[in-house]
Scaffold this motif. Sequence first.
Motif, PDB file in Angstrom:
ATOM      1  N   PRO A   9      15.612 -98.969 -55.056  1.00 42.21           N
ATOM      2  CA  PRO A   9      15.954 -99.527 -53.746  1.00 42.21           C
ATOM      3  C   PRO A   9      16.679-100.860 -53.870  1.00 42.21           C
ATOM      4  O   PRO A   9      16.494-101.603 -54.844  1.00 42.21           O
ATOM      5  N   ALA A  10      17.498-101.160 -52.871  1.00 45.15           N
ATOM      6  CA  ALA A  10      18.042-102.513 -52.754  1.00 45.15           C
ATOM      7  C   ALA A  10      16.878-103.452 -52.464  1.00 45.15           C
ATOM      8  O   ALA A  10      15.844-103.047 -51.936  1.00 45.15           O
ATOM      9  N   HIS A  11      17.041-104.724 -52.807  1.00 45.26           N
ATOM     10  CA  HIS A  11      15.944-105.664 -52.647  1.00 45.26           C
ATOM     11  C   HIS A  11      15.483-105.760 -51.197  1.00 45.26           C
ATOM     12  O   HIS A  11      14.274-105.868 -50.923  1.00 45.26           O
ATOM     13  N   ARG A  12      16.411-105.732 -50.259  1.00 43.66           N
ATOM     14  CA  ARG A  12      16.031-105.821 -48.848  1.00 43.66           C
ATOM     15  C   ARG A  12      15.227-104.602 -48.412  1.00 43.66           C
ATOM     16  O   ARG A  12      14.271-104.711 -47.646  1.00 43.66           O
ATOM     17  N   ASP A  13      15.607-103.418 -48.906  1.00 38.64           N
ATOM     18  CA  ASP A  13      14.852-102.209 -48.574  1.00 38.64           C
ATOM     19  C   ASP A  13      13.449-102.273 -49.179  1.00 38.64           C
ATOM     20  O   ASP A  13      12.468-101.865 -48.556  1.00 38.64           O
ATOM     21  N   ALA A  14      13.370-102.791 -50.404  1.00 44.84           N
ATOM     22  CA  ALA A  14      12.061-102.940 -51.045  1.00 44.84           C
ATOM     23  C   ALA A  14      11.198-103.932 -50.282  1.00 44.84           C
ATOM     24  O   ALA A  14       9.987-103.736 -50.129  1.00 44.84           O
ATOM     25  N   LEU A  15      11.816-105.002 -49.779  1.00 36.90           N
ATOM     26  CA  LEU A  15      11.075-106.004 -49.008  1.00 36.90           C
ATOM     27  C   LEU A  15      10.483-105.395 -47.743  1.00 36.90           C
ATOM     28  O   LEU A  15       9.312-105.621 -47.422  1.00 36.90           O
ATOM     29  N   MET A  27      -2.089 -99.377 -51.034  1.00 31.38           N
ATOM     30  CA  MET A  27      -2.009 -99.772 -52.436  1.00 31.38           C
ATOM     31  C   MET A  27      -0.563 -99.569 -52.880  1.00 31.38           C
ATOM     32  O   MET A  27       0.057 -98.552 -52.553  1.00 31.38           O
ATOM     33  N   VAL A  28      -0.005-100.544 -53.606  1.00 32.06           N
ATOM     34  CA  VAL A  28       1.417-100.539 -53.932  1.00 32.06           C
ATOM     35  C   VAL A  28       1.630-100.616 -55.438  1.00 32.06           C
ATOM     36  O   VAL A  28       0.941-101.379 -56.132  1.00 32.06           O
ATOM     37  N   VAL A  29       2.595 -99.833 -55.920  1.00 31.01           N
ATOM     38  CA  VAL A  29       3.003 -99.886 -57.322  1.00 31.01           C
ATOM     39  C   VAL A  29       4.505-100.162 -57.358  1.00 31.01           C
ATOM     40  O   VAL A  29       5.284 -99.458 -56.707  1.00 31.01           O
ATOM     41  N   VAL A  30       4.906-101.193 -58.104  1.00 33.08           N
ATOM     42  CA  VAL A  30       6.323-101.524 -58.257  1.00 33.08           C
ATOM     43  C   VAL A  30       6.647-101.560 -59.739  1.00 33.08           C
ATOM     44  O   VAL A  30       5.973-102.245 -60.517  1.00 33.08           O
ATOM     45  N   PHE A  31       7.683-100.824 -60.140  1.00 30.11           N
ATOM     46  CA  PHE A  31       8.111-100.845 -61.542  1.00 30.11           C
ATOM     47  C   PHE A  31       9.564-101.304 -61.598  1.00 30.11           C
ATOM     48  O   PHE A  31      10.415-100.834 -60.836  1.00 30.11           O
ATOM     49  N   GLY A  32       9.843-102.253 -62.510  1.00 34.80           N
ATOM     50  CA  GLY A  32      11.203-102.723 -62.667  1.00 34.80           C
ATOM     51  C   GLY A  32      11.279-103.878 -63.645  1.00 34.80           C
ATOM     52  O   GLY A  32      10.286-104.246 -64.289  1.00 34.80           O
ATOM     53  N   ASP A  87      17.521-115.795 -54.006  1.00 29.76           N
ATOM     54  CA  ASP A  87      18.463-115.925 -55.124  1.00 29.76           C
ATOM     55  C   ASP A  87      18.759-114.582 -55.785  1.00 29.76           C
ATOM     56  O   ASP A  87      18.838-114.466 -57.020  1.00 29.76           O
ATOM     57  N   GLY A  88      18.912-113.555 -54.971  1.00 38.88           N
ATOM     58  CA  GLY A  88      19.278-112.248 -55.504  1.00 38.88           C
ATOM     59  C   GLY A  88      18.156-111.506 -56.190  1.00 38.88           C
ATOM     60  O   GLY A  88      18.407-110.517 -56.890  1.00 38.88           O
ATOM     61  N   ARG A  89      16.918-111.943 -55.999  1.00 33.61           N
ATOM     62  CA  ARG A  89      15.773-111.265 -56.611  1.00 33.61           C
ATOM     63  C   ARG A  89      14.709-110.961 -55.562  1.00 33.61           C
ATOM     64  O   ARG A  89      14.586-111.678 -54.562  1.00 33.61           O
ATOM     65  N   LEU A  90      13.965-109.891 -55.805  1.00 34.40           N
ATOM     66  CA  LEU A  90      12.802-109.580 -54.981  1.00 34.40           C
ATOM     67  C   LEU A  90      11.627-110.364 -55.548  1.00 34.40           C
ATOM     68  O   LEU A  90      11.250-110.187 -56.711  1.00 34.40           O
ATOM     69  N   ARG A  91      11.049-111.213 -54.731  1.00 35.82           N
ATOM     70  CA  ARG A  91       9.962-112.082 -55.186  1.00 35.82           C
ATOM     71  C   ARG A  91       8.644-111.631 -54.552  1.00 35.82           C
ATOM     72  O   ARG A  91       8.529-111.552 -53.333  1.00 35.82           O
ATOM     73  N   VAL A  92       7.656-111.339 -55.391  1.00 39.17           N
ATOM     74  CA  VAL A  92       6.339-110.938 -54.918  1.00 39.17           C
ATOM     75  C   VAL A  92       5.326-111.966 -55.414  1.00 39.17           C
ATOM     76  O   VAL A  92       5.202-112.184 -56.621  1.00 39.17           O
ATOM     77  N   GLN A  93       4.615-112.588 -54.480  1.00 42.20           N
ATOM     78  CA  GLN A  93       3.618-113.590 -54.832  1.00 42.20           C
ATOM     79  C   GLN A  93       2.224-113.117 -54.446  1.00 42.20           C
ATOM     80  O   GLN A  93       2.031-112.476 -53.416  1.00 42.20           O
ATOM     81  N   ARG A 109      15.522-106.157 -60.971  1.00 41.96           N
ATOM     82  CA  ARG A 109      15.845-104.774 -60.614  1.00 41.96           C
ATOM     83  C   ARG A 109      14.549-104.034 -60.315  1.00 41.96           C
ATOM     84  O   ARG A 109      13.565-104.188 -61.039  1.00 41.96           O
ATOM     85  N   VAL A 110      14.543-103.244 -59.246  1.00 39.63           N
ATOM     86  CA  VAL A 110      13.385-102.407 -58.922  1.00 39.63           C
ATOM     87  C   VAL A 110      13.771-100.955 -59.174  1.00 39.63           C
ATOM     88  O   VAL A 110      14.698-100.431 -58.552  1.00 39.63           O
ATOM     89  N   ASP A 111      13.081-100.301 -60.102  1.00 44.36           N
ATOM     90  CA  ASP A 111      13.360 -98.897 -60.405  1.00 44.36           C
ATOM     91  C   ASP A 111      12.614 -97.958 -59.462  1.00 44.36           C
ATOM     92  O   ASP A 111      13.145 -96.923 -59.062  1.00 44.36           O
ATOM     93  N   GLN A 112      11.384 -98.315 -59.126  1.00 37.87           N
ATOM     94  CA  GLN A 112      10.613 -97.482 -58.201  1.00 37.87           C
ATOM     95  C   GLN A 112       9.552 -98.312 -57.504  1.00 37.87           C
ATOM     96  O   GLN A 112       8.927 -99.179 -58.116  1.00 37.87           O
ATOM     97  N   LEU A 113       9.364 -98.020 -56.221  1.00 33.14           N
ATOM     98  CA  LEU A 113       8.309 -98.652 -55.426  1.00 33.14           C
ATOM     99  C   LEU A 113       7.581 -97.549 -54.667  1.00 33.14           C
ATOM    100  O   LEU A 113       8.209 -96.739 -53.991  1.00 33.14           O
ATOM    101  N   SER A 114       6.267 -97.511 -54.818  1.00 36.12           N
ATOM    102  CA  SER A 114       5.463 -96.506 -54.122  1.00 36.12           C
ATOM    103  C   SER A 114       4.322 -97.186 -53.389  1.00 36.12           C
ATOM    104  O   SER A 114       3.661 -98.087 -53.928  1.00 36.12           O
TER     105      SER A 114
END
Length: 259
Positions: A9-15, A27-32, A87-93, A109-114
């Motif tokens: 996904p694009a970072h905005r879509d992932a957000l 429950m969320v899994v993010v790989f990238g 800054d062009g990155r998806l930030r998760v805190q 880069r995000v390869d998959q988000l579930s």
Amino acid sequence: MSVETLHRPAHRDALVALEGAFDRGDMVVVFGRCTVEYDGRASSSLGPGDRLLLLKPDGSALVHTDEKRTPVNWQPPGSEHRASVRDGRLRVQSRRTTPEEVLDVRFERVDQLSAFSVAERAELALTGSEEDLRNRILDDPALVEEGFEPLETERETMAGPVDVFGRDGEGRAVVVELKRRRVGPGAVRQLQGYVDAVGRETGDETVRGVLVAPSVTDRAAALLDERGFGFVALGPDEGENGDESEDVDPDRERDSADD
């Protein structure tokens, strides 16, 4: 169990997907490819690498590589997950305040988000609808609280229709928001919008809010308490379904590492 999965996904879509998952209590899994920074009782830094980030609705966060069974970094239950694009990155805190510490994961880069809607206890696997839940309350208003009198359903406000509007035993206006499944802080913010709207439209500053759902996440429970709203653990068919939560604060060591 429902599952939402995004591939590359694009970072905005992932957000958008993350914010929705946090509000629902998924429950969320993010790989990238990401970097990982921790600041708190110690500090650590992981340079760019392919990693798996697991975010649980109880506030737990775990960062895994392709080696060993233990995470390379983590946060305990009771933390709060937030996401943004900077800054062009998806930030998760993942942040908690006692003690003050922050786990900061920045995805290049995000390869998959579930996102997984998981009901751990059998009694939370509800099959009824919000209409069923509304009918239960109309048939037995004391399920909300003793003395509650429903007056309207789907009452229109500037913030949208209120599920059930009524008055308590002392004559105060009560806004009741119904949810058929476990919910997160988004439901509390929605309830706040209805309470504020009814207050503005009636000039009544004493409007109360009550959330009715099978269970809520720890973040939602804290927000309910902060805003002075009531909560009733109730599902469409199953009766009261309390949700116990545990806030573990174990001692741990942080190791600095770099891929």
